[in-house]
Enzyme design. Structure first.
Site, PDB file in Angstrom:
ATOM      1  N   HIS A  53     -13.612  -4.147  -0.278  1.00  0.00           N
ATOM      2  CA  HIS A  53     -12.735  -4.690  -1.368  1.00  0.00           C
ATOM      3  C   HIS A  53     -13.617  -5.007  -2.529  1.00  0.00           C
ATOM      4  CE1 HIS A  53      -9.376  -5.962   1.743  1.00  0.00           C
ATOM      5  NE2 HIS A  53      -9.845  -4.852   1.902  1.00  0.00           N
ATOM      6  N   SER A  78      -5.536 -12.097  -6.455  1.00  0.00           N
ATOM      7  CA  SER A  78      -5.832 -12.996  -5.349  1.00  0.00           C
ATOM      8  C   SER A  78      -6.499 -12.454  -3.992  1.00  0.00           C
ATOM      9  CB  SER A  78      -4.292 -13.727  -4.997  1.00  0.00           C
ATOM     10  OG  SER A  78      -4.682 -14.671  -3.992  1.00  0.00           O
ATOM     11  N   CYS A  80      -7.975 -11.380  -0.584  1.00  0.00           N
ATOM     12  CA  CYS A  80      -7.541 -11.282   0.783  1.00  0.00           C
ATOM     13  C   CYS A  80      -8.243 -12.603   1.655  1.00  0.00           C
ATOM     14  CB  CYS A  80      -7.558 -10.076   1.118  1.00  0.00           C
ATOM     15  SG  CYS A  80      -9.157  -9.737   1.907  1.00  0.00           S
TER      16      CYS A  80
END
Length: 146
Positions: A53, A78, A80
Site C-alpha cells: 500500500h 484515509s 487502512c
C-alpha cells in the site's frame, strides 16, 4: 511545505501508480520543517505484493530512522488498518489525509492513540478515487480485502 503542498506531492505519487495500471493512492513522509524524506505509491498490482500500500511503501522507502516521532505521514486516501498500524508502530505523531469519502480507514485508532489527523477533503483526491473505484471495482475490492 504546508499540508496542501505536501498533499500535491502525494497526488503526484498517486498518478504514478495509476499510470502503471495500479491504484491511484500516493503518500509522502515529511520532517517537521516540511521537507519530504520519502515517497511512495500503491504498488500492490504492479508488484503482486498485497502489503504494498502507498503508506507502507513510503515508510519502507524512508529506511531505518530514529526521527519517526518528528515526522508527518501524508496520504491521498484515509489509511487502512494495516497502514494505520504501521504508522502507530513507528509513533508517527501526525497524519494528513487527502480524503476519506471513498474509504474511511482506521482513523479512530489514530485518535485513540492521540495522533493528530488533518483531513483535507481534497476534491482531486475524491474524484481520482471515485473514478478508479467505478472503473475497477475488482481491483479496489481486492485492495481492501473484500
Amino acid at each position: 511545505m504546508n499540508d496542501e503542498a505536501l498533499l500535491r506531492e502525494a497526488v503526484a505519487e498517486a498518478r504514478k501508480g495509476l499510470s502503471e495500471g495500479g491504484l491511484p493512492i500516493g503518500s509522502v513522509l515529511a520532517d517537521n520543517r516540511g521537507k519530504i524524506v520519502a515517497r511512495g505509491y500503491n504498488l500492490r498490482v504492479q508488484s503482486g505484493d498485497p502489503t504494498a500500500h502507498a503508506e507502507t511503501v513510503c515508510l519502507r522507502n524512508a529506511g531505518r530512522r530514529r526521527d519517526w516521532a518528528e515526522l508527518t505521514l501524508v496520504s491521498t486516501l484515509s489509511p487502512c488498518i494495516m497502514c494505520t498500524g504501521t504508522a502507530l508502530l513507528f509513533r508517527i505523531p501526525r497524519i494528513v489525509i487527502g480524503e476519506n469519502r471513498n474509504f474511511q480507514g482506521a482513523e479512530d485508532l489514530f485518535r485513540q492513540h492521540g495522533i493528530a489527523i488533518a483531513v483535507l477533503d481534497d476534491g482531486e483526491c475524491v474524484r481520482m478515487m471515485r473514478e478508479f473505484i467505478g472503473a475497477h471495482p475488482d481491483l479496489w475490492n481486492e485492495d481492501i480485502g473484500m
